[in-house]
Design an enzyme around this catalytic site. Structure first.
Site, PDB file in Angstrom:
ATOM      1  N   CYS A 158       3.389 -19.021  -1.944  1.00  0.00           N
ATOM      2  CA  CYS A 158       3.654 -19.332  -3.222  1.00  0.00           C
ATOM      3  C   CYS A 158       2.517 -20.197  -3.570  1.00  0.00           C
ATOM      4  CB  CYS A 158       4.672 -20.228  -3.275  1.00  0.00           C
ATOM      5  SG  CYS A 158       5.042 -20.692  -5.268  1.00  0.00           S
ATOM      6  N   ASP A 198       1.227  -5.318  -6.021  1.00  0.00           N
ATOM      7  CA  ASP A 198       0.801  -4.040  -6.905  1.00  0.00           C
ATOM      8  C   ASP A 198       1.414  -2.773  -6.835  1.00  0.00           C
ATOM      9  OD1 ASP A 198      -1.075  -6.009  -7.958  1.00  0.00           O
ATOM     10  OD2 ASP A 198      -2.860  -4.603  -7.053  1.00  0.00           O
ATOM     11  N   GLY A 231       7.985  -6.579  -5.981  1.00  0.00           N
ATOM     12  CA  GLY A 231       8.150  -7.806  -6.806  1.00  0.00           C
ATOM     13  C   GLY A 231       8.405  -7.466  -8.493  1.00  0.00           C
ATOM     14  N   ARG A 232       7.397  -7.861  -9.134  1.00  0.00           N
ATOM     15  CA  ARG A 232       7.509  -7.862 -10.526  1.00  0.00           C
ATOM     16  C   ARG A 232       7.887  -6.499 -11.161  1.00  0.00           C
ATOM     17  NH1 ARG A 232       1.560 -10.147 -11.631  1.00  0.00           N
ATOM     18  NH2 ARG A 232       1.299  -9.110  -9.216  1.00  0.00           N
ATOM     19  N   MET A 242      11.650 -14.052  -5.905  1.00  0.00           N
ATOM     20  CA  MET A 242      10.969 -14.459  -7.327  1.00  0.00           C
ATOM     21  C   MET A 242      11.811 -15.537  -7.733  1.00  0.00           C
ATOM     22  SD  MET A 242       9.761 -10.731  -8.671  1.00  0.00           S
ATOM     23  CE  MET A 242      11.215  -9.931  -8.346  1.00  0.00           C
TER      24      MET A 242
END
Length: 333
Positions: A102, A209, A231-232, A19
């Site tokens: 990306c 997700d 990831g997030r 990221m």
């Protein structure tokens, strides 16, 4: 176990997503401490590397405690990507990863990242050049991509076959198109179709997700992937890796981290930030993380404001201790 070329990972590994402005060595350190099995650098511009740009070169910094770790590169020109792969390989990572996923404008609209999904022959030629370039180093090449450019051009199944045929050793698929960016729900059905394709022999990792242990196990069972990339959900919450592993092994949910654990992890992150970036930049770039570490704590805004305003490391440590010692913040809501 899962094998990426000669690299051996645990069964159903958990990967930390690359990221931009997040996955630097300090952040990777806290994720590794909490169970990430394979991590990647932030994506690195091929043009920046061959021009010897300081920011791009700094992103090549990797440390033994992070292993296994991959260096991810992106770009639009085949020769520049080939050269940057060789530069990256000389640093000694465990693999080279190519970013074909990306979606951001200043990458995709310049012919890099997800833009290559609109030119599969060029993607194949670029990948082949990179595979051949790093072969003398004995490094596997992997790819991260998306379902396609938009809903009418979901070509990731073709991409998976063609890239496997020219030598990639693993594929990670984010379950959205480029046009979707990060909106809507990730669709893993095509990821499952790739995994079920008898021609596909390389590991297939799913991304998109995964933000709870329950969802990780559900997607493992529903879509049959070899591992997942987070990831997030890991930003400010590196415990997601240990929680997923515990749930997979026991079927039970771990208690969330205590306030003291949050403070200690934040301090570790800050220590690494100072160590790697120096006082000025280390303090400045750590500011983006405080809100995530203390999300859910009642009435923490005042402390957070002080943390992002001070430029004194000693004062930052003192504020963190003040939060830890405050009876008001003894427990999470």
């Amino acid at each position: 176990m899962v094998k990426i070329g000669n690299l051996e990972l645990p069964a159903f590994p958990l990967l930390l997503a690359p990221m931009e402005d997040v996955s630097d060595p300090p952040f990777r350190a806290v994720c590794k401490a909490n169970g990430a099995d394979l991590m990647y650098t932030e994506f690195i511009s091929s043009e920046g590397l061959i021009r010897d740009a300081a920011k791009s070169r700094q992103k090549l910094d990797i440390f033994d405690y992070e292993r296994p770790i991959g260096i991810q590169i992106f770009g639009s020109e085949i020769e520049a990507m080939r050269e940057s792969a060789v530069i990256s390989a000389q640093v000694g990572p465990d693999l080279i990863d190519i970013n074909y996923g990306c979606p951001v404008k200043n990458v995709a609209c310049k012919g890099a990242g997800a833009a290559l999904l609109r030119d599969v022959p060029k993607m194949v030629a670029m990948t082949s050049a990179i595979v051949k370039a790093v072969e003398p180093f004995g490094l596997p090449v992997t790819v991260k991509t998306r379902l396609g450019w938009d809903d009418s051009t979901k070509n990731v199944e073709e991409v998976a076959e063609r890239l496997q045929d020219i030598g990639i050793k693993a594929l990670t698929v984010h379950g959205r198109t480029r046009v979707q960016m990060y909106k809507g729900e990730a669709d893993w059905t095509l990821i499952r179709k790739i995994k079920e394709n008898p021609r596909i022999q390389i590991p297939i990792f799913g991304n998109g997700d995964i933000d709870t242990p329950q969802k990780a196990v559900e997607y493992k069972e529903r879509f049959g992937v070899d591992g997942i990339m987070v990831g997030r959900a890991s930003i400010g919450y590196p415990w997601i890796f240990r929680e997923i592993k515990h749930y997979m092994q026991t079927g039970e949910l771990l208690a969330p981290p205590t306030l003291q654990e949050r403070i200690d992890m934040c301090k570790m992150h800050f220590d690494k930030s100072l160590e790697w970036k120096g006082p000025r930049l280390g303090i400045f770039e750590m500011r983006r993380h405080y809100a995530n570490y203390f999300r859910g704590l009642p009435n923490v805004k005042t402390y957070r404001t002080r943390l992002v305003q001070t430029e004194d490391p000693a004062e930052i440590y003192a504020i963190l201790d003040e939060i830890a010692n405050s009876m008001e913040y003894a427990e999470l809501e």
